[in-house]
Design a protein around this motif. Structure first.
Motif, short mmCIF file in Angstrom:
data_model
loop_
_atom_site.label_atom_id
_atom_site.label_comp_id
_atom_site.label_asym_id
_atom_site.label_seq_id
_atom_site.Cartn_x
_atom_site.Cartn_y
_atom_site.Cartn_z
N UNK A 157 0.84 -1.35 -0.02
CA UNK A 157 0.12 0.03 0.02
C UNK A 157 0.68 1.18 -0.06
N UNK A 158 2.04 1.28 0.80
CA UNK A 158 2.87 2.32 0.87
C UNK A 158 3.64 2.54 -0.32
N UNK A 159 3.91 1.61 -0.93
CA UNK A 159 4.56 1.75 -2.23
C UNK A 159 3.66 2.21 -3.26
N UNK A 160 2.53 1.66 -3.40
CA UNK A 160 1.67 2.22 -4.40
C UNK A 160 1.37 3.75 -4.08
N UNK A 168 12.07 5.73 4.08
CA UNK A 168 11.24 5.07 3.05
C UNK A 168 12.12 5.26 1.71
N UNK A 169 12.00 4.25 1.08
CA UNK A 169 12.78 4.02 -0.29
C UNK A 169 11.62 3.54 -1.53
N UNK A 170 12.48 4.13 -2.72
CA UNK A 170 11.26 3.55 -3.75
C UNK A 170 12.16 3.46 -4.83
N UNK A 171 11.95 2.33 -5.60
CA UNK A 171 12.59 2.19 -7.02
C UNK A 171 11.47 1.83 -7.91
#
Length: 456
Positions: A312-315, A452-455
């Motif tokens: 949910x957080x990545x979305x 928080x990290x995102x790729x």
């Protein structure tokens, strides 16, 4: 509402399989249909007869709604027929619902709003993890909106993504219905939307757990409270409605924090969901200085596992930059020299992070100690971050209203201007590649780096 899903349901007689892929579900009055859809599944739902609502927001008849990665329930006051098509992990009809308690609470709050000379209620919702606090906050906000009110919805749970990315705390005036397909809907920072965009005031805490850096968390809720109360004074529509404050899991050990929140947001009503001991202790603590209400925990609530929460957080992060299927966005990438970046992190003096806390960081080979550091700055709220790939690569950063040259205390007090992702970092050439939601130069502002990290 988070729901459990039994293998057998005594109410299967209300489910009719059509010759096509569609299925008709008949829901009796004051009952709800609970369903679960995985992230790799897609479910299409349409109300074909009667009236129905999801978390207080009414569903239009003969309009198809698409759900993926969702656990929710559809309630009907007078009975309805739904048609659904696609994949669903679990679904069943339940007559055991707490909606009667929620409606009575809404009516009680509405009575306070209508009482001459009475101050609109500022409501604080408390309870344990997965007790239905956020569901109740959304329902009360939706019902107030349906009465031509404009509530201020405050989210103090950084693990939720309420009109912002995870790690944020928000105060949002609600002047239009929620986007039932997307959970909350988009804000004016995310580009064009199908519904009237919400305009939240955003503070960035940067962690999932409030105990990771409680001092910085308290500073953020205090500043958010000042902003929310100031908005109430200048916006009569919100002032006549009041605030609805959702919280992270808080219990007896958090009494001091609860008192701070009550003070910061001038709370007049506390709603305790499914925790009688907390209710009794708070009643003793406040000794009639404000109203306390006890609401039972819904029988349909179940625990949300960490894997589902992370998705949910990545979305939420992905949709901030790329939008949704109905409102796609085109983010912009810029290369920036290290010398133009001024980043901070929450000071590590009162930080305690489990190295296995965030699986996505481990998968990226990210060194968590680069963010948390050692306990050398107990008196400061934030501290500067050295510009290198260990600290910045794949980091979600909050771009603040504060300028890069401002003092640290000014930066720590600043709200969020927008968000970016450091999608690349080259220590040899001393530059970073930054993903921005809109084209243009990188704002000449200070940044906050959280966990928080995102790729992509």
């Amino acid at each position: 509402m988070l729901v459990s899903f039994p293998e057998d349901s005594i109410l299967t007689k209300h489910i009719i399989k059509l010759k096509t892929d569609a299925t008709i579900v008949e829901i009796e009055a004051k009952s709800e249909w609970r369903f679960e859809v995985a992230f790799e599944q897609k479910l299409l739902i349409k109300v074909v007869e009667g009236n129905a609502e999801i978390f207080g927001t009414e569903l239009a008849n003969d309009i198809e709604y698409k759900f993926t990665g969702a656990k929710a329930s559809i309630y009907t006051h007078e009975g309805c027929k739904l048609q659904y098509q696609g994949e669903v992990s679990s679904e069943y009809i339940s007559e055991e619902t707490e909606m009667g308690h929620y409606i009575n609470l809404h009516l009680a709050l509405e009575n306070i709003r209508n009482t001459a000379g009475s101050k609109a209620p500022n409501v604080l919702i408390l309870g344990a993890k997965d007790s239905g606090k956020t569901t109740l906050a959304k329902i009360l906000s939706s019902y107030a909106l349906r009465m031509d009110r404009q509530p201020m919805l405050v989210n103090l749970d950084p693990s939720n993504s309420v009109f912002s990315i995870p790690g944020s705390l928000t105060a949002t005036p609600i002047s239009d219905i929620f986007d039932v397909e997307e959970g909350w809907g988009n804000t004016y920072t995310s580009g064009p939307t199908l519904l009237h965009p919400k305009q939240p005031n955003v503070r960035y805490y940067g962690y999932d757990d409030i105990n990771t850096n409680l001092k910085f968390y308290k500073e953020n809720i205090s500043r958010l409270g000042l902003t929310a109360l100031s908005r109430l004074q200048v916006d009569l529509d919100i002032k006549r409605t009041g605030m609805i404050v959702d919280t992270p899991p808080l219990g007896l050990k958090n009494i001091d924090l609860i008192q701070d929140i009550v003070s910061d947001f001038e709370i007049s009503v506390i709603v305790v969901v499914g925790n009688e001991r907390l209710f009794i202790d708070l009643r003793k603590k406040f000794n009639g200085r404000l109203s306390l209400v006890k609401i039972p925990k819904s029988a349909g609530v179940v625990e949300i596992d960490d894997a589902f929460k992370r998705k949910l957080q990545q979305r939420a992060i992905r949709e901030y930059f790329h939008g949704t299927a109905s409102t796609p966005l085109s983010p912009y990438t810029a290369n920036v020299d290290y010398k133009y970046i001024k980043a901070y992190k929450p000071a590590s003096g009162n930080t305690s992070v489990d190295a296995g806390f965030n699986p996505s960081i481990d998968q990226l080979g990210y060194d968590l100690s680069a963010v948390t550091g050692d306990a050398k700055s107990k008196s400061k709220l934030i501290e500067s971050v050295e510009n290198n790939s260990a600290n910045l690569l794949y980091a979600v950063v909050a771009i603040l209203h504060a300028d890069k040259k401002d003092d640290e205390d000014v930066v720590a007090r600043s709200s969020v201007f927008g968000f970016a992702v450091i999608s690349g970092a080259d220590d040899d050439k001393h530059f970073v590649r930054i993903l921005l939601p809109v084209p243009g130069r990188v704002p000449d502002k200070a940044m906050i780096v959280g966990e928080f990290r995102y790729t992509e």
